[in-house]
Design an enzyme around this catalytic site. Structure first.
Site, short mmCIF file in Angstrom:
data_model
loop_
_atom_site.label_atom_id
_atom_site.label_comp_id
_atom_site.label_asym_id
_atom_site.label_seq_id
_atom_site.Cartn_x
_atom_site.Cartn_y
_atom_site.Cartn_z
N SER A 134 0.67 -1.28 0.18
CA SER A 134 -0.01 -0.05 0.04
C SER A 134 0.80 1.35 0.13
O SER A 134 0.32 2.37 -0.26
CB SER A 134 -1.03 -0.14 1.26
OG SER A 134 -1.86 -1.06 1.21
N VAL A 135 2.16 1.28 0.13
CA VAL A 135 3.02 2.49 0.12
C VAL A 135 2.73 3.20 -1.33
O VAL A 135 3.29 4.26 -1.40
CB VAL A 135 4.36 2.07 0.56
CG1 VAL A 135 4.34 1.61 2.04
CG2 VAL A 135 4.88 1.28 -0.17
#
Length: 735
Positions: A405-406
């Site tokens: 998710s970064v």
């Protein structure tokens, strides 16, 4: 009667006269021939002396200048504050320089003499060395092992050149030397061999180190005293490279025995190197080889036609290599090393961590690209079966992983730049059904939640990113139906990611950087995986460059380790003058407005300090302002354990920058394969990030305090008016 006798006498006299005349004629011919021969010889000598004399004199006087380079210290490597990371240690050395006229017999004689003066390590001697040495000592006996018939067959082979014929013959001889014959070599012979093998491998007129490790003062002195009896042998000072840090990115150099790597021989020879020169063979030592190497002392040996040295002139004294100041803060590096190692071991002690074996952290200045710290730790097993923690900083740019998710801030900015979504636009987060495959956000497995882009970043909404991908691809989502996505949709997103440094080389000044792996399938589900960081792989260095690009307002800057190039230190303690200061290199700017970038940065701030922030548990009590993004990625294992290939694992990541208003640092954490249970894992990614930022500000505060004291000197109490008056009175009394 008398007439008969008289006539007989006359005939006899006539015969004798003829014989004498004949003999005289022959003698005259002989003398004349000798005269002619001597005349020809004199004429030839005259021709050689008078006509060709000057040519022969010039030929004899003609010399070839052969350059011999002597070792000089390599440049030191420092951290950003002038602390030595790599130094040089002088040590005594004994060398041998082979002349063009030097024979094997000469080298054997010298090796025998030298073996009486020094003690050599015989462990490096190979079986091939022993066989070759046995042949040198027993030449006739050795070649007698090959019959005349076999020799004729070899020599009659027209397809082989002479060198190849000799090599074939030598190979036969070596094969036929028995182990019993090799055992004839005594300990003394092996000492001689240890020296001889090094002499033989040296290059003409290039000093070959015979011994430089553990040369005793006694050995050095006694060899020095006997140099006149040891032609070609010399005593000198060699330099050993000494690391003051375990950081793997510093690299290493070859040894004199290794010399120039075979695949780079032409490259280095064209630049004036000798074959047995030490050169950088990895990372910093390799990348900055030419400035660290220095200018070697140059001695020109003049040799005549026989290969004999007739004159030696030092044409250059040489100079040590230039020194390199890195961007790394060694104090910070050491502290972050410890944090990552402790957290890695902690996570390894927990359940489901059988595949966990590494952790990474990169911290850099987002405004300049200067790398402050790059940490990589790897768990390995030693020969005794004990687990060890080894430095693996090189893995920050040579290995790539699913980032999770970064990447969502990049997905939002991609959506803005491609006009797929608008700043602040709300969407409904509800599970997505693509042809029967359900995908949802972790925090919302079944319901429907309205949220905007800021909340999507704060809470890490997968569905918001999926809907953004639908719009980028121009497809209409119908629950349960498939999606007609195309290759160009993947390309559009990847091209946008590349602006941030994702999926492309960052340009770091180290060899061996990788881009990562791009998935080849174009299924609709893979497009959704791509926008939440679960398809393509990225290096920890790419993630650091990516978050730096957001932190500094949209400028992608090349990360670099070299900060300054300096002249060699005069005393070995203080830094030399600056030759060049390396300025930041801007690679590109992203296709987003300041409004869009600042909006995403606000969403990342909420990750740390928002009421629903995915990283708030770790950062909401921080005394500094910051912003970041946490990440988890479902990944299929393809690590070093081949038996576990295909195992479903979970990797965790983290990116961030601080302070929020004026970023000084940007950082990225990657922990691959932290757990084989996707519902239970240790979030050491977030712990490492918080501890690392705390440590940075702690060190900065300490350094600022030291700097203030250094600039202001000793802190004193204010001087009162009475003290001033008293001072003036004392001065007047003194006058």
């Amino acid at each position: 009667m008398r007439q008969k006798n008289t006539s007989k006498k006359k005939r006899a006299a006539s015969v004798k006269a003829k014989q004498r005349a004949n003999l005289s004629f022959r003698m005259n011919i002989l003398f004349f021939s000798i005269f002619l021969l001597f005349s020809l010889l004199i004429l030839r000598l005259g021709y050689m002396q008078i006509v060709k004399g000057e040519d022969y004199v010039r030929e004899l006087a003609r010399t070839d200048e052969v350059t011999v380079n002597s070792s000089v210290p390599r440049g030191r490597i420092y951290d950003r504050h002038g602390r030595v990371l790599v130094d040089n240690e002088p040590k005594n050395a004994i060398t041998f320089t082979k002349l063009q006229s030097t024979t094997i017999k000469d080298m054997l004689e010298i090796a025998n003499k030298l073996a009486k003066l020094i003690k050599m390590d015989t462990k490096p001697i190979t079986d091939r060395d022993k066989r070759d040495f046995w042949i040198a000592l027993n030449k006739e006996k050795a070649y007698a092992k090959v019959s005349e018939k076999e020799q004729k067959e070899i020599n009659s082979d027209s397809e082989l050149e002479q060198k190849e014929k000799q090599a074939k013959l030598d190979r036969l001889v070596r094969e036929r030397i028995t182990n019993d014959e090799l055992r004839e070599l005594t300990k003394k012979d092996l000492q001689v061999l240890a020296i001889f093998r090094l002499m033989a491998t040296g290059y003409y007129l290039s000093p070959q180190i015979i011994k430089s490790d553990n040369v005793t003062n006694k050995e050095f002195a006694i060899v020095s005293e006997n140099l006149s009896k040891l032609p070609g042998v010399n005593t000198t000072t060699d330099w050993a490279r000494v690391k003051k840090s375990s950081l793997s990115i510093l690299g290493s150099t070859t040894t004199p025995r290794e010399g120039i790597p075979k695949n780079l021989v032409d490259y280095y020879l064209a630049r004036g190197y000798s074959r047995n020169d030490r050169v950088g063979k990895s990372y910093i030592e390799q990348q900055y080889e030419e400035l660290l190497q220095g200018q070697k002392a140059v001695v020109k040996n003049a040799t005549n036609g026989k290969g004999q040295v007739v004159d030696t002139v030092t044409s250059s004294e040489g100079s040590p290599g230039q020194e390199l100041k890195l961007t790394i803060d060694s104090e910070l590096q050491e502290s972050l090393d410890k944090i990552v190692e402790e957290q890695l071991l902690y996570a390894k002690s927990k359940a489901n961590s059988s595949l966990l074996d590494r952790a990474f952290l990169v911290m850099m200045d987002p405004n300049t690209g200067e790398i402050l710290s790059m940490v990589g730790k790897k768990l390995e097993t030693d020969d005794n079966g004990k687990m060890t923690v080894n430095d693996y900083a090189i893995g920050t740019f040579t290995s790539a992983y699913e980032a999770g998710s970064v990447v969502k801030p990049a997905t939002l900015l991609t959506g803005y730049s491609l006009n797929a979504i608008k700043v602040g636009e709300p969407m409904i987060d509800t599970p997505i059904n693509i042809a029967g495959t359900i995908k949802s956000s972790i925090f919302n497995r079944s319901g429907s939640i309205s949220l905007n882009d800021l909340t999507a970043i704060e809470r890490s909404s997968n569905v918001y990113m999926f809907r953004t991908a639908f719009r980028i691809a121009g497809v209409n989502y119908v629950p349960g139906a498939g999606l007609a996505v195309q290759q160009k949709d993947f390309t559009a997103i990847r091209n946008s990611y590349a602006q941030f440094g994702l999926g492309v080389k960052t340009g770091i000044d180290l060899p061996g950087e990788v881009e990562g792996v791009k998935g080849t399938e174009t299924l609709s589900g893979k497009l959704l995986d791509l926008v939440i960081g679960q398809y393509d792989t990225f290096t920890p260095m790419q993630l650091a460059q990516y978050v730096s690009t957001i932190a500094n307002g949209g400028t992608r800057i090349q990360p670099h380790l070299a900060k300054e190039i300096r002249e060699p230190s005069v005393d070995g303690k203080t830094l030399g003058p600056v030759v060049k200061e390396l300025a930041p290199t801007v690679l590109n700017t992203i296709n987003n407005s300041k409004v869009e970038i600042n909006h995403v940065k606000e969403g990342m701030r909420r990750v740390y300090f928002g009421s629903q922030g995915s990283g708030a548990r770790y950062f909401n009590d921080a005394k500094f302002t910051a912003a970041g993004k946490t990440g988890t990625a479902q990944a299929v294992y393809y690590g070093p354990k081949k038996s576990a290939y295909g195992t479903e694992t979970l990797s965790v990541t983290h990116i961030g920058f601080a302070p929020y208003e004026n970023p000084e640092i940007a950082y990225a954490v990657v922990i691959p394969w932290v757990s084989t249970n996707q519902d239970h894992y240790e979030a050491i990614n977030n712990s490492i990030a918080r501890k690392a930022v705390d440590k940075y500000f702690e060190i900065q505060k300490k350094n600022m305090k030291k700097e203030k004291q250094k600039v202001g000197g000793k802190i004193q109490k204010p001087i009162t008016k009475e003290q001033i008056d008293e001072d003036d009175a004392q001065k007047l009394d003194a006058q």
